[in-house]
Design an enzyme around this catalytic site. Structure first.
Site, PDB file in Angstrom:
ATOM      1  N   SER A   1       0.852  -1.184   0.000  1.00  0.00           N
ATOM      2  CA  SER A   1       0.000   0.000   0.000  1.00  0.00           C
ATOM      3  C   SER A   1       0.888   1.235   0.000  1.00  0.00           C
ATOM      4  O   SER A   1       1.974   1.227   0.591  1.00  0.00           O
ATOM      5  CB  SER A   1      -0.887  -0.027   1.246  1.00  0.00           C
TER       6      SER A   1
ATOM      7  N   LYS B   1       0.766  -3.287   4.966  1.00  0.00           N
ATOM      8  CA  LYS B   1      -0.107  -4.016   4.040  1.00  0.00           C
ATOM      9  C   LYS B   1       0.639  -4.880   3.030  1.00  0.00           C
ATOM     10  O   LYS B   1       1.684  -4.499   2.516  1.00  0.00           O
ATOM     11  CB  LYS B   1      -0.978  -3.015   3.247  1.00  0.00           C
TER      12      LYS B   1
END
Ligand code: ARG
Length: 469
Positions: A278, A284
Site C-alpha cells: 500500500s 499491508k
C-alpha cells in the site's frame, strides 16, 4: 490525403472526421500476418485457375512478402485515411509492384477477407489458450500432489460444512479449467472454416477454387453458404462466451485466495513477488493479482455482451457494425492469456498454512454429519439421527464444547447407540478418508483423480491442432 481504393463513384473527398471515425487500423493492424497469408493463398489460387497470370501472381506474392517484412520490422506507415489493414496492404502493394496490385482483389471482397483473417487469428489464439490452460492445469495438479496432507473446512453458504482435502478443493478448479479447455477444443472446428470466395455476399462469377485456398491455408472445411460466410460471427461469440466462463472460474478462485489471505482466515500466505504494498499503510501486503483478476472478469464478460448486442439486429449479410467485433475479441484474448500466464506463475508460490486450516477443520461441529451417519449405521433412521445430533450440537454450543469434547456419558444421554468407538470417526482425517464414494474427498480417491487428471492432460495436449499458416 491518400486516394481511396474505392473512390471511383465519389465526386467529393471523404471528410477527415469521417476517416477518423470509420478507421479501424489502430485495432485491426494486428491481423496483418493473417491478411497477408490469406492474400498469398488467394493469389496462388487465382493463378492456378488462370484468372491471373503466373507472372502477376509471382509479383504479388513477392510484394506481399516485402510488406510482411516491413510490418514485422516496424518499417510500415499506418494512416487513418486508409481505413483498415486490408486497404493498407493493398495500397502499399500498389506502391511496391505497380499495376499488378490491381489484380489482387479479383474475386474477393473485404467482407470475406476480414472473416478469413479473424478466423485464422482466432484459431491460433484459441490453440495457444488451450495450451496455456493445459500448463495451468498441470500447475494445479502439482500443487495438489504436494499438499495431500492438508485438510481444511469445506464450505457451503460460506459456513464451515465438512472437512475436505485441500487437494480435493484444488482439483475442483482443475475440473473447471478442464471444461474451459474442452469448450475451446470443441469450438475449434467451427472457427476453422474457410470463408474466402464468398466475396461480398453472393459468391463470384470467376471460376475460383475455394477448396484449393482452404488446402493452402490449412483449413479442413470451406463455408457452405456465401451469405453466412460473411455474416457469421457465432464463432467469435462462442469464443467470448468460453472466455467469460473461464474468467468466472478465475474470479471464483481469486475470491477464495483473497479471503484465505486475510487475517480472518490466514489459510495462505502469498509470496512477496506476487503481492503488492500500500502507498500509505506500511504493514499491508495486498492480493492485487487476485483482485485484478476478479475485476477483469467484468470486462471479459462485458465483451461477450457487447458482441451479442452488436449482432442482435443485423440484417443479412455483412454490415459495417461488425468492424466493432475486434476490440472486444482482442481484449478478451489478451486478458485471458495474461490471466492464465500469471496464475501459472503465482499458484506454485502460495504457502498453505496447514495448521491453521486443520484447526479450522477441527472446530465448528464439522463432524455433526459423521455422528449422524454413525447413528444410522447403528440402526437409527437418518432424519431421527439428524435431529438427535442437532440436540448434541445445541448442548455443545451451550457448554462451549465440540462434539468430540463432550464426555461419552453425556453423549449417551442423547442416544444409547453412541459408544466409545464413535470418537475415532470424528477426527478430520477419518471424516475425509471415509468419504470414499466415487468423486469424494478421501485421499485414495483424490490420488486416483490426480492420476486420471495426468492422463487427461496428455490426451488434451495431443488434441491441440497446429496450423501450417
Ligand atoms: N474493416 C472492416 C471490418 O473489420 C473490413 C470489411 C469492410 N467491408 C466493407 N464493405 N466496408 O469489418
Amino acid at each position: 490525403m491518400t486516394e481511396k481504393l474505392w473512390d471511383g463513384r465519389f465526386a467529393e473527398k471523404t471528410h477527415h472526421s469521417v476517416e477518423a471515425y470509420t478507421s479501424s487500423i489502430a485495432v485491426d493492424r494486428r491481423l496483418y500476418a493473417y491478411d497477408i497469408a490469406g492474400s498469398v493463398a488467394h493469389c496462388r489460387m487465382l493463378a492456378k485457375t488462370g484468372i491471373i497470370s503466373e507472372e502477376t501472381a509471382l509479383t504479388l506474392v513477392e510484394g506481399l512478402g516485402t510488406i510482411r517484412r516491413e510490418i514485422d520490422r516496424g518499417k510500415f506507415t499506418f494512416d487513418d485515411s486508409l481505413e483498415d489493414i486490408h486497404m493498407h496492404i493493398e495500397a502499399r502493394l500498389l506502391q511496391l509492384v505497380g499495376k499488378a496490385a490491381q489484380e489482387l482483389h479479383t474475386a474477393r471482397s473485404r467482407n470475406d477477407q476480414v472473416a478469413l483473417d479473424v478466423r485464422m487469428y482466432l484459431r491460433q489464439e484459441t490453440a495457444d489458450i488451450i495450451r496455456g490452460l493445459t500448463a495451468l492445469r498441470s500447475a494445479i495438479l502439482e500443487v495438489a500432489k504436494n499438499h495431500m496432507d492438508v485438510i481444511l473446512p469445506g464450505y457451503t453458504h460460506l459456513q464451515r460444512a465438512q472437512p475436505v482435502l485441500l487437494s480435493h478443493h484444488l482439483m475442483a478448479y482443475f475440473e473447471m479449467f478442464s471444461r474451459d479447455a474442452a469448450r475451446l477444443l470443441d469450438l475449434m472446428p467451427r472457427i476453422n472454416v474457410m470463408p474466402l470466395g464468398a466475396a461480398a455476399l453472393a459468391g463470384t462469377t470467376y471460376p475460383i477454387d475455394r477448396h484449393y485456398v482452404a488446402e493452402l491455408l490449412d483449413f479442413p472445411s470451406v463455408s457452405d453458404n456465401s451469405m453466412d460466410a460473411v455474416a457469421d460471427r457465432d464463432f467469435v461469440l462462442e469464443f467470448l462466451s468460453a472466455a467469460a466462463i473461464c474468467m468466472i472460474h478465475f474470479s471464483r478462485l481469486s475470491e477464495e485466495l483473497i479471503l484465505w489471505a486475510s487475517a480472518e482466515f490466514r489459510y495462505i500466505d502469498l509470496a512477496d513477488a506476487f503481492s503488492t504494498g500500500s502507498s500509505i499503510m506500511p504493514q499491508k501486503k495486498n492480493p492485487d493479482i487476485s483482485e485484478l483478476t476478479r475485476g477483469k472478469t467484468g470486462r471479459v464478460t462485458g465483451n461477450l455482451v457487447s458482441l451479442l448486442m452488436l449482432m442482435k439486429s443485423l440484417p443479412m449479410a455483412y454490415n459495417r457494425d461488425m468492424q466493432e467485433d475486434k476490440e472486444p475479441l482482442f481484449d478478451s484474448v489478451d486478458t485471458l492469456k495474461a490471466c492464465i500466464d500469471i496464475h501459472i506463475r503465482m499458484l506454485p508460490t502460495i504457502t498453505f498454512n496447514r495448521e491453521t486450516m486443520m484447526t479450522a477443520a477441527a472446530r465448528g461441529y464439522l463432524n455433526a454429519t459423521d455422528l449422524a451417519d454413525y447413528l444410522v449405521n447403528e440402526g437409527m433412521p437418518f432424519r431421527k439421527a439428524h435431529s438427535v445430533v442437532g440436540q448434541v450440537v445445541a448442548h455443545g454450543i451451550e457448554k462451549g464444547l465440540e462434539i468430540h469434547e463432550i464426555p461419552l456419558k453425556d453423549l449417551k444421554t442423547f442416544s444409547k447407540l453412541i459408544k466409545k468407538d464413535v470418537f475415532t470417526l470424528l477426527t478430520p482425517e477419518s471424516m475425509v478418508n471415509r468419504r470414499s464414494s466415487f468423486g469424494g474427498t478421501s485421499a485414495a480417491n483424490v490420488w486416483e483423480a490426480i492420476s486420471r487428471a495426468d492422463a487427461r492432460l496428455s490426451a488434451d495436449l495431443e488434441r491441440i491442432p497446429e496450423f501450417r499458416s
